[in-house]
Every structure is written in structure tokens, then in C-alpha cells.
Design a protein around this motif. Structure first.
Motif, mmCIF file in Angstrom:
data_model
loop_
_atom_site.group_PDB
_atom_site.id
_atom_site.type_symbol
_atom_site.label_atom_id
_atom_site.label_comp_id
_atom_site.label_asym_id
_atom_site.label_seq_id
_atom_site.Cartn_x
_atom_site.Cartn_y
_atom_site.Cartn_z
ATOM 1 N N CYS A 23 0.861 -1.182 0.000
ATOM 2 C CA CYS A 23 0.000 0.000 0.000
ATOM 3 C C CYS A 23 0.901 1.236 0.000
ATOM 4 O O CYS A 23 2.116 1.141 0.182
ATOM 5 C CB CYS A 23 -0.920 -0.010 1.211
ATOM 6 S SG CYS A 23 -0.069 -0.088 2.808
ATOM 7 N N THR A 24 0.308 2.392 -0.191
ATOM 8 C CA THR A 24 1.074 3.637 -0.255
ATOM 9 C C THR A 24 0.739 4.507 0.947
ATOM 10 O O THR A 24 -0.431 4.824 1.184
ATOM 11 C CB THR A 24 0.774 4.406 -1.546
ATOM 12 O OG1 THR A 24 1.042 3.562 -2.675
ATOM 13 C CG2 THR A 24 1.645 5.649 -1.637
ATOM 14 N N GLN A 30 6.054 3.151 -0.406
ATOM 15 C CA GLN A 30 5.383 1.879 -0.599
ATOM 16 C C GLN A 30 5.627 1.002 0.624
ATOM 17 O O GLN A 30 6.767 0.814 1.036
ATOM 18 C CB GLN A 30 5.921 1.183 -1.849
ATOM 19 C CG GLN A 30 5.617 1.905 -3.151
ATOM 20 C CD GLN A 30 4.128 1.857 -3.478
ATOM 21 O OE1 GLN A 30 3.571 0.790 -3.711
ATOM 22 N NE2 GLN A 30 3.498 3.019 -3.491
ATOM 23 N N TYR A 34 0.032 -2.487 6.786
ATOM 24 C CA TYR A 34 -0.936 -1.440 7.073
ATOM 25 C C TYR A 34 -1.438 -1.648 8.493
ATOM 26 O O TYR A 34 -1.733 -2.781 8.904
ATOM 27 C CB TYR A 34 -2.110 -1.465 6.095
ATOM 28 C CG TYR A 34 -3.071 -0.321 6.324
ATOM 29 C CD1 TYR A 34 -2.768 0.946 5.864
ATOM 30 C CD2 TYR A 34 -4.261 -0.519 7.020
ATOM 31 C CE1 TYR A 34 -3.627 2.011 6.080
ATOM 32 C CE2 TYR A 34 -5.124 0.537 7.243
ATOM 33 C CZ TYR A 34 -4.810 1.800 6.772
ATOM 34 O OH TYR A 34 -5.661 2.850 7.009
#
Length: 212
Positions: A23-24, A30, A34
């Protein structure tokens, strides 16, 4: 304790790992991980374990504490529940002063000299929690340190905390999460090394697309 907390976070999806589909972050980095510790609040068993252990480490490492201050917004609820367990006053620190009313940045009573512990849900590079600490110091509080649920243990964060003379005690950390995730099948065995390379240097994206 750190492994038990890690299991709870993985089980409820507060932390999930996806090295194959990063995810960013808001910073543009990157990331293969999370974290959303707000989900702890909706999982009663995990919530009871996390808040009781936050109370435990605060009593152990900061026995002279007089008030808890949560970080906005994710640390507020955890600070409130932990303060209830410890029978302490609590408040929270906004990311900036309000533009109306009394224009407070610190909400709740805080007297100069009060021995304060900051409650934070997550520490990565340390920027937001150190802004909270500085706001409290500027208001005259004696900040004893930080109690947090999870820390990435990133070099930049550790260095910044040390430079600001801020002690942090976390319930669990990135290395323990990766170890438990590997043991219990949340990730492939070869992914552990990739995840730790990310922890060592988040700006180096060489971990993406390959195995350890």
C-alpha cells in the motif's frame, strides 16, 4: 506479552501484511504493512488485553504519572480507557490549535509541572508523537515518556526519539509482528526477510517483488 498483543492485532486485522501488494503511505512510501489500531476498539477481547497492558507498562515504567494525554485522533480513546483503569485524569493534544473558541491545542486540564505520559497507538518515524510531546512541554508539563501499542522500530524514529530525550515503551513491535505472522501462516516464510528490509530502510524499495 508482545507476542500475545501481536496475535490479537493480526487476528482482528488491525495489522495486516501484504508484501506482494504494498500500500502507499501518505508520504508516498510503498509499504508492505498497514496498521489501523482503531479496530481494537471494536474487538472487546483485544481491547481489554491492550488497555490493561497499556495500564501495566505505564505503572511499571512511569510510576509517578499524574495525567495521561492521548494523541489526536487515534490515541484519544486508548488514553481514556487506560486512564479509567489507572484512575487518572486524561486529555488529548490536537495536531494544531483550534481556530475558534479558546483556540486550545491541549484539551483537558493540564497544570504546569504535571507528570505526563503520552498515549499513542502507533509510532513510525516519530514525527507526530514528538509534536505532541513538544506541545505539552511548551505548556509546562513534565513529559515522562510515551506508552504506545505498536512501533515499527525504524532507525529514523528511534534516532528522533533519542534526540528529543523521549522514552517510549510499546506493547509490541514490527519484528514480533513479522515473527508471529510467519509462524502462524499470515505470510510466506520467505517474506519475513523482505519485511525486515523494509523496516531497516523504508525508502529502499528493493524488497518489492523478490524474496529474502
Amino acid at each position: 506479552m508482545s507476542q500475545a498483543i501481536a496475535r490479537h492485532l493480526l487476528e482482528i486485522g488491525a495489522v495486516f501484511l501484504r508484501p506482494a501488494e504494498p500500500c502507499t503511505w501518505a508520504s508516498g512510501i510503498q509499504s508492505p504493512i498497514y496498521t489501523d489500531n482503531r479496530l481494537i476498539l471494536t474487538a472487546p477481547e483485544a481491547r481489554e488485553r491492550v488497555e490493561s497492558k497499556l495500564a501495566f507498562i505505564i505503572k511499571k515504567h512511569f510510576p509517578d504519572v499524574e495525567v495521561l494525554m492521548g494523541t489526536a485522533t487515534a490515541g484519544i480513546a486508548h488514553a481514556a480507557i487506560t486512564a479509567q483503569i489507572l484512575e487518572l485524569p486524561m486529555g488529548y493534544v490536537r495536531s494544531g490549535a483550534k481556530d475558534h473558541g479558546r483556540r486550545n491545542q491541549i484539551e483537558g486540564r493540564l497544570e504546569p509541572g504535571w507528570k505526563t505520559v503520552v498515549v499513542e497507538d502507533l509510532i513510525s518515524t516519530g514525527g507526530s508523537v514528538l509534536e505532541t510531546v513538544q506541545a505539552l512541554r511548551d505548556a509546562g508539563a513534565e513529559v515522562l515518556g510515551v506508552a504506545s501499542i505498536f512501533t515499527y522500530g525504524m532507525k529514523k524514529g528511534l534516532e528522533r526519539m533519542a534526540q528529543a530525550d523521549v522514552r517510549n515503551h510499546s506493547l509490541t513491535n514490527f519484528d514480533v509482528i513479522v515473527d508471529v505472522a510467519s509462524q502462524e501462516g499470515y505470510i510466506r516464510p520467505g517474506d519475513a526477510g523482505r519485511l525486515l528490509r523494509f523496516r531497516d530502510n523504508p525508502s529502499d524499495e528493493s524488497w518489492i517483488g523478490g524474496e529474502a
